[in-house]
Design a protein around this motif. Structure first.
Motif, PDB file in Angstrom:
ATOM      1  N   GLU A  52      76.489  43.166  58.325  1.00  0.00           N
ATOM      2  CA  GLU A  52      77.853  43.558  58.662  1.00  0.00           C
ATOM      3  C   GLU A  52      78.413  44.373  57.511  1.00  0.00           C
ATOM      4  OE1 GLU A  52      81.181  41.217  60.947  1.00  0.00           O
ATOM      5  OE2 GLU A  52      81.012  40.445  58.908  1.00  0.00           O
ATOM      6  N   ASN A  53      79.009  45.532  57.849  1.00  0.00           N
ATOM      7  CA  ASN A  53      79.563  46.430  56.842  1.00  0.00           C
ATOM      8  C   ASN A  53      81.034  46.684  57.131  1.00  0.00           C
ATOM      9  OD1 ASN A  53      76.921  46.889  55.753  1.00  0.00           O
ATOM     10  ND2 ASN A  53      76.542  48.309  57.425  1.00  0.00           N
ATOM     11  N   LEU A  54      81.799  46.915  56.083  1.00  0.00           N
ATOM     12  CA  LEU A  54      83.219  47.227  56.192  1.00  0.00           C
ATOM     13  C   LEU A  54      83.500  48.433  55.312  1.00  0.00           C
ATOM     14  CD1 LEU A  54      86.142  46.435  57.076  1.00  0.00           C
ATOM     15  CD2 LEU A  54      86.229  45.027  55.006  1.00  0.00           C
ATOM     16  N   SER A  55      84.114  49.461  55.897  1.00  0.00           N
ATOM     17  CA  SER A  55      84.509  50.613  55.095  1.00  0.00           C
ATOM     18  C   SER A  55      86.008  50.809  55.233  1.00  0.00           C
ATOM     19  CB  SER A  55      83.761  51.884  55.511  1.00  0.00           C
ATOM     20  OG  SER A  55      84.220  52.342  56.760  1.00  0.00           O
ATOM     21  N   GLN A  56      86.610  51.284  54.168  1.00  0.00           N
ATOM     22  CA  GLN A  56      88.024  51.629  54.188  1.00  0.00           C
ATOM     23  C   GLN A  56      88.126  53.102  53.834  1.00  0.00           C
ATOM     24  OE1 GLN A  56      91.038  50.415  51.108  1.00  0.00           O
ATOM     25  NE2 GLN A  56      91.771  49.208  52.842  1.00  0.00           N
ATOM     26  N   VAL A  80      89.441  47.151  62.219  1.00  0.00           N
ATOM     27  CA  VAL A  80      90.247  45.985  61.843  1.00  0.00           C
ATOM     28  C   VAL A  80      91.685  46.408  61.566  1.00  0.00           C
ATOM     29  CG1 VAL A  80      90.481  44.121  60.159  1.00  0.00           C
ATOM     30  CG2 VAL A  80      88.210  44.862  60.891  1.00  0.00           C
ATOM     31  N   ASP A 132      90.279  50.509  58.344  1.00  0.00           N
ATOM     32  CA  ASP A 132      89.204  49.609  57.957  1.00  0.00           C
ATOM     33  C   ASP A 132      88.276  49.485  59.155  1.00  0.00           C
ATOM     34  OD1 ASP A 132      90.590  49.225  55.580  1.00  0.00           O
ATOM     35  OD2 ASP A 132      91.491  47.344  56.224  1.00  0.00           O
ATOM     36  N   LEU A 134      84.780  48.099  60.757  1.00  0.00           N
ATOM     37  CA  LEU A 134      83.800  47.026  60.640  1.00  0.00           C
ATOM     38  C   LEU A 134      82.669  47.322  61.609  1.00  0.00           C
ATOM     39  CD1 LEU A 134      83.386  44.122  59.391  1.00  0.00           C
ATOM     40  CD2 LEU A 134      84.331  43.273  61.545  1.00  0.00           C
ATOM     41  N   TYR A 135      81.436  47.273  61.102  1.00  0.00           N
ATOM     42  CA  TYR A 135      80.316  47.453  62.017  1.00  0.00           C
ATOM     43  C   TYR A 135      79.193  46.495  61.687  1.00  0.00           C
ATOM     44  CZ  TYR A 135      79.183  51.050  58.474  1.00  0.00           C
ATOM     45  OH  TYR A 135      78.969  51.734  57.305  1.00  0.00           O
TER      46      TYR A 135
END
Length: 183
Positions: A52-56, A80, A132, A134-135
């Motif tokens: 699971e990855n989160l980018s902003q 998100v 944000d 999320l993938y």
């Protein structure tokens, strides 16, 4: 949860049930058994989502178009916070939709998620002040395997929602990605 096919039938749009009250909301983001039932319904193999990855990113940032060739990743993408224009490009050589793209607005307001199966390039443009993203991925990231396609490739002709004359904010890597070499 609802699931619909997009203009490219293997790219699926999920709409979770959202329970709102005076405190805010609650939603089930993923139930792997239901997710895999929908994949099966639409003729796709079951997937385990292992990373699971989160980018902003801030407004006008465009990330992509990225993919892994040796270890392709399927991605379940959601937002998100904020709003993005999310794009999937079919790069599977023997696919009926090879070289075609589909885009969706994803936001924390519409709660939609997009399933992008292995064999697609993926990218997104931030439409809000920040976002944000999320993938969840079906295989692990391999640094030496990441590749890309130039976001503005004229063959693909992706209709990014940029104001006339507006340029996206790109990484050094994304500025120099190669063109799509579809037949």
């Amino acid at each position: 949860m609802k699931c619909n096919q997009s203009a490219i039938p293997d790219v699926l749009v999920f709409e979770p049930v959202v329970h709102h009250d005076e405190r805010g909301f609650f939603k089930e983001v993923l139930r792997e058994s239901s997710f895999n039932q929908f994949l099966s319904l639409y003729g796709q193999p079951s997937q385990s989502l292992v990373q699971e990855n989160l980018s902003q990113s801030k407004r006008h940032v465009l990330r992509g178009l990225h993919f892994q060739s040796q270890q392709p990743q399927g991605k379940l993408v959601s937002v998100v916070h904020g709003e993005v224009f999310d794009v999937a490009v079919d790069i599977r050589p023997h696919s009926e939709t090879y070289g075609q793209w589909v885009g969706h607005i994803l936001s924390n307001q519409n709660h939609q998620q997009v399933w992008i199966p292995p064999g697609f390039a993926h990218g997104f443009l931030v439409l809000s002040e920040s976002a944000d993203v999320l993938y969840k991925c079906s295989s692990y990231y391999m640094a030496g395997d990441q590749q890309g396609i130039l976001w503005s490739d004229p063959t693909l002709a992706i209709d990014w929602p940029l104001a006339k004359g507006q340029s996206p904010i790109l990484s050094v890597q994304d500025v120099t990605q190669p063109l799509f070499r579809g037949e």
